[in-house]
Motif scaffolding. Sequence first.
Motif, mmCIF file in Angstrom:
data_model
loop_
_atom_site.group_PDB
_atom_site.id
_atom_site.type_symbol
_atom_site.label_atom_id
_atom_site.label_comp_id
_atom_site.label_asym_id
_atom_site.label_seq_id
_atom_site.Cartn_x
_atom_site.Cartn_y
_atom_site.Cartn_z
ATOM 1 N N HIS A 59 0.786 -1.235 0.000
ATOM 2 C CA HIS A 59 0.000 0.000 0.000
ATOM 3 C C HIS A 59 0.819 1.287 0.000
ATOM 4 C CE1 HIS A 59 -3.463 -2.536 0.462
ATOM 5 N NE2 HIS A 59 -3.030 -2.988 1.617
ATOM 6 N N GLN A 60 1.924 1.272 -0.747
ATOM 7 C CA GLN A 60 2.649 2.519 -0.944
ATOM 8 C C GLN A 60 3.348 2.454 -2.285
ATOM 9 O OE1 GLN A 60 4.520 4.226 2.481
ATOM 10 N NE2 GLN A 60 6.095 5.226 1.263
ATOM 11 N N SER A 61 3.194 3.514 -3.090
ATOM 12 C CA SER A 61 3.742 3.479 -4.446
ATOM 13 C C SER A 61 5.270 3.463 -4.446
ATOM 14 C CB SER A 61 3.223 4.677 -5.249
ATOM 15 O OG SER A 61 3.563 5.891 -4.602
ATOM 16 N N ASP A 62 5.896 4.207 -3.513
ATOM 17 C CA ASP A 62 7.349 4.183 -3.372
ATOM 18 C C ASP A 62 7.683 3.898 -1.907
ATOM 19 O OD1 ASP A 62 10.057 4.458 -3.272
ATOM 20 O OD2 ASP A 62 10.140 6.384 -4.309
ATOM 21 N N PRO A 63 7.897 2.637 -1.552
ATOM 22 C CA PRO A 63 8.110 2.270 -0.148
ATOM 23 C C PRO A 63 9.396 2.802 0.456
ATOM 24 C CG PRO A 63 7.466 0.362 -1.477
ATOM 25 C CD PRO A 63 7.823 1.461 -2.420
ATOM 26 N N THR A 64 10.297 3.329 -0.373
ATOM 27 C CA THR A 64 11.553 3.850 0.171
ATOM 28 C C THR A 64 11.388 5.266 0.721
ATOM 29 O OG1 THR A 64 12.278 4.754 -1.957
ATOM 30 C CG2 THR A 64 12.855 2.463 -1.475
ATOM 31 N N ILE A 65 10.248 5.911 0.455
ATOM 32 C CA ILE A 65 10.010 7.268 0.936
ATOM 33 C C ILE A 65 8.919 7.249 1.993
ATOM 34 C CG2 ILE A 65 9.263 9.597 0.322
ATOM 35 C CD1 ILE A 65 10.437 9.195 -2.419
ATOM 36 N N THR A 66 9.220 7.790 3.152
ATOM 37 C CA THR A 66 8.235 7.893 4.227
ATOM 38 C C THR A 66 8.239 9.324 4.770
ATOM 39 O OG1 THR A 66 9.894 7.107 5.808
ATOM 40 C CG2 THR A 66 8.386 5.470 4.899
ATOM 41 N N TYR A 67 7.195 9.663 5.510
ATOM 42 C CA TYR A 67 6.972 11.047 5.904
ATOM 43 C C TYR A 67 6.788 11.196 7.416
ATOM 44 C CZ TYR A 67 6.336 11.690 0.902
ATOM 45 O OH TYR A 67 6.532 11.718 -0.459
ATOM 46 N N TYR A 68 7.508 10.408 8.176
ATOM 47 C CA TYR A 68 7.385 10.493 9.631
ATOM 48 C C TYR A 68 7.836 11.845 10.173
ATOM 49 C CZ TYR A 68 6.788 5.404 9.499
ATOM 50 O OH TYR A 68 6.337 4.137 9.242
ATOM 51 N N VAL A 69 8.713 12.546 9.473
ATOM 52 C CA VAL A 69 9.210 13.842 9.947
ATOM 53 C C VAL A 69 8.831 14.979 8.997
ATOM 54 C CG1 VAL A 69 11.108 12.827 11.250
ATOM 55 C CG2 VAL A 69 11.468 13.506 8.856
ATOM 56 N N SER A 70 7.843 14.748 8.151
ATOM 57 C CA SER A 70 7.406 15.790 7.234
ATOM 58 C C SER A 70 6.631 16.870 7.979
ATOM 59 C CB SER A 70 6.511 15.185 6.144
ATOM 60 O OG SER A 70 5.904 16.201 5.371
ATOM 61 N N ASP A 71 6.760 18.121 7.522
ATOM 62 C CA ASP A 71 5.975 19.219 8.085
ATOM 63 C C ASP A 71 4.502 19.128 7.688
ATOM 64 O OD1 ASP A 71 8.136 20.646 9.325
ATOM 65 O OD2 ASP A 71 8.790 21.240 7.328
ATOM 66 N N ASN A 72 4.217 18.318 6.688
ATOM 67 C CA ASN A 72 2.848 18.148 6.214
ATOM 68 C C ASN A 72 2.158 17.079 7.069
ATOM 69 O OD1 ASN A 72 0.524 17.209 4.746
ATOM 70 N ND2 ASN A 72 1.373 18.171 2.905
ATOM 71 N N ARG A 73 1.233 17.505 7.904
ATOM 72 C CA ARG A 73 0.580 16.570 8.828
ATOM 73 C C ARG A 73 -0.189 15.485 8.087
ATOM 74 N NH1 ARG A 73 -3.366 18.089 13.973
ATOM 75 N NH2 ARG A 73 -3.788 15.929 14.575
ATOM 76 N N ARG A 74 -0.812 15.859 6.963
ATOM 77 C CA ARG A 74 -1.566 14.864 6.195
ATOM 78 C C ARG A 74 -0.650 13.735 5.730
ATOM 79 N NH1 ARG A 74 -2.242 13.834 0.992
ATOM 80 N NH2 ARG A 74 -1.029 15.680 0.388
ATOM 81 N N ASP A 77 0.341 11.573 8.798
ATOM 82 C CA ASP A 77 -0.756 10.698 9.213
ATOM 83 C C ASP A 77 -0.960 9.555 8.223
ATOM 84 O OD1 ASP A 77 -1.175 12.214 11.458
ATOM 85 O OD2 ASP A 77 -2.895 13.311 10.651
ATOM 86 N N ALA A 78 -0.820 9.844 6.934
ATOM 87 C CA ALA A 78 -0.963 8.794 5.917
ATOM 88 C C ALA A 78 0.124 7.737 6.072
ATOM 89 C CB ALA A 78 -0.918 9.404 4.522
ATOM 90 N N THR A 79 1.334 8.179 6.394
ATOM 91 C CA THR A 79 2.432 7.239 6.607
ATOM 92 C C THR A 79 2.134 6.312 7.775
ATOM 93 O OG1 THR A 79 4.052 8.808 5.724
ATOM 94 C CG2 THR A 79 4.906 7.055 7.120
ATOM 95 N N PHE A 80 1.580 6.854 8.849
ATOM 96 C CA PHE A 80 1.232 6.021 9.996
ATOM 97 C C PHE A 80 0.073 5.079 9.669
ATOM 98 C CE2 PHE A 80 3.799 8.923 12.561
ATOM 99 C CZ PHE A 80 4.362 8.041 13.466
ATOM 100 N N GLU A 81 -0.885 5.518 8.873
ATOM 101 C CA GLU A 81 -1.993 4.638 8.485
ATOM 102 C C GLU A 81 -1.482 3.466 7.650
ATOM 103 O OE1 GLU A 81 -5.194 4.580 9.448
ATOM 104 O OE2 GLU A 81 -4.518 6.118 10.855
ATOM 105 N N ILE A 82 -0.553 3.747 6.734
ATOM 106 C CA ILE A 82 0.044 2.675 5.936
ATOM 107 C C ILE A 82 0.799 1.706 6.837
ATOM 108 C CG2 ILE A 82 1.828 2.173 4.213
ATOM 109 C CD1 ILE A 82 0.974 4.830 2.845
ATOM 110 N N LEU A 83 1.517 2.247 7.823
ATOM 111 C CA LEU A 83 2.239 1.382 8.747
ATOM 112 C C LEU A 83 1.279 0.491 9.523
ATOM 113 C CD1 LEU A 83 4.805 0.434 10.184
ATOM 114 C CD2 LEU A 83 4.562 2.388 11.744
ATOM 115 N N LYS A 84 0.152 1.048 9.986
ATOM 116 C CA LYS A 84 -0.803 0.236 10.742
ATOM 117 C C LYS A 84 -1.361 -0.907 9.884
ATOM 118 C CE LYS A 84 -3.281 3.744 12.476
ATOM 119 N NZ LYS A 84 -4.340 4.409 13.271
ATOM 120 N N THR A 85 -1.615 -0.625 8.612
ATOM 121 C CA THR A 85 -2.064 -1.689 7.704
ATOM 122 C C THR A 85 -1.017 -2.792 7.611
ATOM 123 O OG1 THR A 85 -3.381 -0.149 6.389
ATOM 124 C CG2 THR A 85 -2.740 -2.224 5.329
#
Length: 283
Positions: A59-74, A77-85
């Motif tokens: 469930h991620q188009s590019d699994p090498t890129i994650t946004y745990y420290v992005s300034d963009n909250r959306r 949050d999407a990164t954490f939702e993908i992780l929960k899946t």
Amino acid sequence: MNPRIGISIHNVGVDYIAKHNFKRVQLCHKFSGAKEITALLKFSRKFPLKVTYHAPVFHQSDPTITYYVSDNRRLRDATFEILKTNLSMAKSLPTSEIIIHFINSNIGSPDNIKKLALKSALRLNELSREYDFPILLEYVGYNDLFYKVEDWIDIIKDYDNLGICLDVGHLYLSCQINNMDYFEELEKLLPYIKIVHLWNTRGFSDIYKYGHIPVHPSQKPSDGWIDIEKTIELIHAWDADIPLIFEPDFKYLDFKYAQEGIDWVNELVYNNTEKDRENVDTV
């Protein structure tokens, strides 16, 4: 094969795992088809096997890129939702730990990156408890705002169920670009390392041409290679139970070369274990 040693399954497959009697495999997004996962699940039901789950597998188009420290909250949050899946999917396998890519080279801002890293570590700790998996952050030092080993240690040091995945290649390359000493930084990380990725390189030109070069006894540190033997000895001396996961690509020389390196490391691990036993016997 020593039970402490594993390999990323995507380049070798289930038949190779069975033939060489591996007790641990790493699952990543390159081995995420339904047939592949089913084959691994069936195999794990017949043979004792531990799975290191390198998320996100799904469930991620590019699994090498994650946004745990992005300034963009959306995006965070999407990164954490993908992780929960993926944590839910990991429950269907004999998973022993989760590895994530935590920080990317082009993610974060000077004002917020450390603060967001601390907040995300707290959320990761909560998910680790909820799903009952250790979550390990793979160290990479390509983000010039967050490459210092001390910063990585700060965000996980207070959590028993978070830790560091030491990727020896990433650490070595980080030391090259950030003017750090490989073994000095390794010593700092030792108390927090829970698993190790093994491959070799002489620098970024190798990465661009060959990807992850398999480790091999012919690779001399005097020629610019990582000193794999010394690395393993230091890790073993700190904690002899830390798993070692081969992460080879096969673009450099041939598969025989890679197999020689795997057999060499297996022998190194057994020899270090025997030395430990001899030391205990002589006490």
